[in-house]
Design a protein around this motif. Structure first.
Motif, short mmCIF file in Angstrom:
data_model
loop_
_atom_site.label_atom_id
_atom_site.label_comp_id
_atom_site.label_asym_id
_atom_site.label_seq_id
_atom_site.Cartn_x
_atom_site.Cartn_y
_atom_site.Cartn_z
N GLU A 104 -4.34 -4.37 -6.83
CA GLU A 104 -5.13 -3.26 -6.29
C GLU A 104 -6.17 -2.81 -7.32
O GLU A 104 -7.33 -2.59 -6.98
CB GLU A 104 -4.22 -2.10 -5.89
CG GLU A 104 -4.96 -0.96 -5.20
CD GLU A 104 -4.02 0.12 -4.72
OE1 GLU A 104 -4.28 0.66 -3.62
OE2 GLU A 104 -3.06 0.45 -5.43
N ARG A 111 -3.41 -0.60 -0.79
CA ARG A 111 -2.10 -0.14 -0.33
C ARG A 111 -2.29 1.20 0.38
O ARG A 111 -2.96 2.08 -0.13
CB ARG A 111 -1.14 0.05 -1.51
CG ARG A 111 -0.82 -1.23 -2.23
CD ARG A 111 0.15 -1.04 -3.38
NE ARG A 111 -0.42 -0.14 -4.39
CZ ARG A 111 0.29 0.54 -5.28
NH1 ARG A 111 1.60 0.45 -5.31
NH2 ARG A 111 -0.29 1.30 -6.16
N ILE A 123 -0.01 -3.34 3.07
CA ILE A 123 -0.81 -4.05 2.07
C ILE A 123 -1.87 -4.83 2.84
O ILE A 123 -1.53 -5.63 3.72
CB ILE A 123 0.04 -5.04 1.25
CG1 ILE A 123 1.30 -4.38 0.71
CG2 ILE A 123 -0.78 -5.67 0.14
CD1 ILE A 123 1.07 -3.22 -0.19
#
Length: 169
Positions: A104, A111, A123
């Motif tokens: 991320e 997320r 996700i």
């Protein structure tokens, strides 16, 4: 003087046999405790060798092997939950969560907690994560070349190892 001491072993098998205790090994009645006879060691060594073969290919994508596995799952399934990802990759939450945080931070996935149930985390690959897929397409053929095995041999090994995994779960 024993017959073994009369000449030096000519092959690795003879050297191993020279170190064997009577009855040690497949034909002697007892299971072998030689490292090279252990299926688990062969699996372990193969896993390390395969992961090492991936390393230079994945460095070009700025991914580790576990991160690559996460991205493979996302390219295959699109949006998924952390729970499903844990199951798909056969990893635990403590391993997956840091991987997701790093991916991320790299901008490859997002997320999001579901508003209706905040325990569920979705996700989703970002556009940058999806774009990385085109570069990753070069990895399977490069590994196939590195393995130097016939396609049928790879398929057979995959079938056998998949059965082993199912048997042990």
């Amino acid at each position: 003087m024993s017959p073994r001491a009369e000449h030096a072993p000519d092959t690795p098998d003879e050297a191993r046999d020279a170190d064997s205790a009577p009855g040690d090994g497949p034909s002697g009645g007892e299971p072998s405790l030689h490292l090279e006879d252990q299926f688990c060691f062969t699996l372990y060594s193969a896993s390390r060798a395969v992961t090492a073969a991936y390393r230079p290919l994945l460095e070009r994508l700025d991914l580790t092997y576990p991160q690559y596995l996460v991205m493979l799952a996302l390219w295959q399934h699109g949006t998924t939950t952390v729970k499903d990802l844990v199951h798909t990759l056969n990893l635990d939450y403590g391993t997956v969560t840091p991987l997701l945080k790093r991916l991320e931070a790299a901008g490859l996935l997002a997320r999001r907690r579901r508003p209706e149930d905040e325990r569920v985390v979705d996700i989703t690959p970002t556009q940058e994560g999806l774009d990385l897929r085109s570069q990753a397409l070069a990895i399977p053929p490069a590994l196939g070349e590195a393995f130097d095995l016939a396609e049928q041999d790879i398929q057979t090994a995959n079938t056998i190892l998949s059965q082993l995994i199912r048997n042990l779960r």
